[in-house]
Scaffold this motif. Structure first.
Motif, mmCIF file in Angstrom:
data_model
loop_
_atom_site.group_PDB
_atom_site.id
_atom_site.type_symbol
_atom_site.label_atom_id
_atom_site.label_comp_id
_atom_site.label_asym_id
_atom_site.label_seq_id
_atom_site.Cartn_x
_atom_site.Cartn_y
_atom_site.Cartn_z
ATOM 1 N N ALA A 1 0.845 -1.193 0.000
ATOM 2 C CA ALA A 1 0.000 0.000 0.000
ATOM 3 C C ALA A 1 0.879 1.241 0.000
ATOM 4 C CB ALA A 1 -0.928 0.014 1.212
ATOM 5 N N PHE A 2 0.306 2.340 -0.453
ATOM 6 C CA PHE A 2 0.917 3.661 -0.360
ATOM 7 C C PHE A 2 -0.067 4.537 0.393
ATOM 8 C CE2 PHE A 2 1.549 7.985 -2.271
ATOM 9 C CZ PHE A 2 2.804 8.222 -1.731
ATOM 10 N N VAL A 3 0.412 5.257 1.402
ATOM 11 C CA VAL A 3 -0.495 6.083 2.202
ATOM 12 C C VAL A 3 -0.023 7.523 2.218
ATOM 13 C CG1 VAL A 3 -1.114 4.104 3.644
ATOM 14 C CG2 VAL A 3 0.668 5.687 4.428
ATOM 15 N N ILE A 4 -0.981 8.427 2.369
ATOM 16 C CA ILE A 4 -0.718 9.855 2.468
ATOM 17 C C ILE A 4 -1.362 10.382 3.747
ATOM 18 C CG2 ILE A 4 -1.319 12.114 1.493
ATOM 19 C CD1 ILE A 4 -0.911 10.961 -1.263
ATOM 20 N N ALA A 5 -0.630 11.237 4.461
ATOM 21 C CA ALA A 5 -1.152 11.898 5.656
ATOM 22 C C ALA A 5 -1.560 13.318 5.295
ATOM 23 C CB ALA A 5 -0.097 11.915 6.756
ATOM 24 N N ARG A 6 -2.669 13.757 5.866
ATOM 25 C CA ARG A 6 -3.163 15.109 5.589
ATOM 26 C C ARG A 6 -3.547 15.818 6.880
ATOM 27 N NH1 ARG A 6 -6.093 12.198 1.479
ATOM 28 N NH2 ARG A 6 -5.273 12.623 -0.612
ATOM 29 N N PHE A 7 -3.292 17.116 6.914
ATOM 30 C CA PHE A 7 -3.826 18.001 7.928
ATOM 31 C C PHE A 7 -4.781 18.959 7.226
ATOM 32 C CE2 PHE A 7 -0.168 17.369 11.011
ATOM 33 C CZ PHE A 7 -0.970 16.949 12.062
ATOM 34 N N ALA A 8 -6.031 18.992 7.666
ATOM 35 C CA ALA A 8 -7.023 19.877 7.074
ATOM 36 C C ALA A 8 -7.064 19.730 5.546
ATOM 37 C CB ALA A 8 -6.746 21.334 7.458
ATOM 38 N N CYS B 1 3.919 10.855 3.841
ATOM 39 C CA CYS B 1 3.584 9.638 3.110
ATOM 40 C C CYS B 1 4.451 8.483 3.574
ATOM 41 C CB CYS B 1 3.757 9.843 1.606
ATOM 42 S SG CYS B 1 5.463 10.179 1.087
ATOM 43 N N GLY B 2 4.120 7.309 3.087
ATOM 44 C CA GLY B 2 4.885 6.102 3.360
ATOM 45 C C GLY B 2 4.330 4.971 2.517
ATOM 46 N N ALA B 3 5.102 3.907 2.370
ATOM 47 C CA ALA B 3 4.678 2.792 1.524
ATOM 48 C C ALA B 3 5.068 1.460 2.149
ATOM 49 C CB ALA B 3 5.302 2.917 0.133
ATOM 50 N N LEU B 4 4.356 0.433 1.762
ATOM 51 C CA LEU B 4 4.610 -0.944 2.183
ATOM 52 C C LEU B 4 4.664 -1.821 0.950
ATOM 53 C CD1 LEU B 4 4.535 -3.424 4.210
ATOM 54 C CD2 LEU B 4 2.034 -3.290 3.982
ATOM 55 N N ILE C 1 9.084 -1.290 4.571
ATOM 56 C CA ILE C 1 8.524 0.058 4.601
ATOM 57 C C ILE C 1 9.426 0.965 3.760
ATOM 58 C CG2 ILE C 1 7.942 2.032 6.052
ATOM 59 C CD1 ILE C 1 6.102 -0.352 6.477
ATOM 60 N N LYS C 2 8.811 1.764 2.907
ATOM 61 C CA LYS C 2 9.554 2.655 2.016
ATOM 62 C C LYS C 2 8.930 4.056 2.030
ATOM 63 C CE LYS C 2 12.333 1.660 -0.587
ATOM 64 N NZ LYS C 2 13.816 1.681 -0.444
ATOM 65 N N ARG C 3 9.704 5.014 1.544
ATOM 66 C CA ARG C 3 9.227 6.364 1.231
ATOM 67 C C ARG C 3 8.545 7.075 2.398
ATOM 68 N NH1 ARG C 3 12.477 5.251 -2.210
ATOM 69 N NH2 ARG C 3 12.125 5.388 -4.467
ATOM 70 N N MET C 4 9.108 6.897 3.602
ATOM 71 C CA MET C 4 8.603 7.625 4.763
ATOM 72 C C MET C 4 9.053 9.088 4.682
ATOM 73 S SD MET C 4 6.838 5.757 7.005
ATOM 74 C CE MET C 4 7.089 6.623 8.554
ATOM 75 N N TYR C 5 8.091 10.004 4.766
ATOM 76 C CA TYR C 5 8.429 11.428 4.640
ATOM 77 C C TYR C 5 7.387 12.287 5.337
ATOM 78 C CZ TYR C 5 9.250 16.049 2.603
ATOM 79 O OH TYR C 5 9.492 17.383 2.434
ATOM 80 N N THR C 6 7.865 13.344 5.990
ATOM 81 C CA THR C 6 7.000 14.375 6.565
ATOM 82 C C THR C 6 7.480 15.733 6.073
ATOM 83 O OG1 THR C 6 6.598 13.081 8.577
ATOM 84 C CG2 THR C 6 6.144 15.440 8.687
#
Length: 201
Positions: A83-90, A96-99, A112-117
């Motif tokens: 999976a690929f996930v995206i975090a959002r505020f408002a 983001c991050g990926a599995l 786990i790949k592409r962890m970023y804030t």
């Protein structure tokens, strides 16, 4: 748009959702990640970089350096493989991050790949929320263990992984000969991963 994230008290935690790999929001986050990594690792290893942790466990088997399976491809980032996930505020994408399956690794081991804030959202629990969601997805998909790679110049990432119950292991696969690389593992078969030996991942 990732800048100017509001710090409204009404927004206590980021929303983390599964997303399509290659969509514009994700592409922007990955591009920002690569720029960030390029700036952090522009210089070669020096004496100021910390040594490998003495408690690092063995690395799992995986594909050798140069194997094309190391390339992050969309087909490995969708259920039932990952999976690929995206975090959002408002509504604004801030992380983001990926599995995916560990390339060439044992059955049941994910990576786990592409962890970023984004810089404007750091210190607000985005990385922890993304990591938690990816671990939850991995459990849903039947993975029994996870590994990830970060580096000595990402102290905040290493602190996050340790605090979340991940254990240091020797750099695996394509990272085995990289002096600045640090790897971590998590066993998903235990009720409390913090109690496990790193070798169990």
């Amino acid at each position: 748009m990732m800048a100017g994230v509001p710090r409204s008290p009404a927004v206590s935690a980021p929303e983390v959702v599964e997303a399509e790999w290659g969509a514009p929001e994700g592409v922007a986050l990955i591009d920002a990640l690569l720029v960030d990594l390029g700036a952090r690792y522009a210089k070669e290893a020096t004496a100021a970089d910390p040594p490998p942790p003495p408690d690092a466990g063995p690395a799992p088997a995986s594909a050798p350096t140069g194997d094309p399976r190391w390339a992050v491809a969309g087909e490995s980032l969708v259920r039932p493989r990952g999976a690929f996930v995206i975090a959002r505020f408002a509504g604004r994408p801030v992380g983001c991050g990926a599995l995916r399956p560990l390339p060439g690794g044992p059955e049941g081991i994910g990576e786990i790949k592409r962890m970023y804030t984004a810089p404007g959202a750091r210190g607000r629990g985005v990385g922890r929320a993304v990591l938690s969601r990816l671990v939850s997805v991995a459990t849903d998909l039947g993975y029994t263990g996870l590994v990830l790679e970060t580096g000595t110049r990402q102290a905040e990432a290493m602190a996050l992984y340790r605090s979340a119950g991940w254990h240091p292991i020797s750099p695996y696969g394509k990272y085995a000969d990289e002096a600045l690389s640090r790897s971590f593992a998590l066993d998903l078969t235990a009720a409390d991963p913090r109690s496990l030996s790193p070798a169990t991942a």
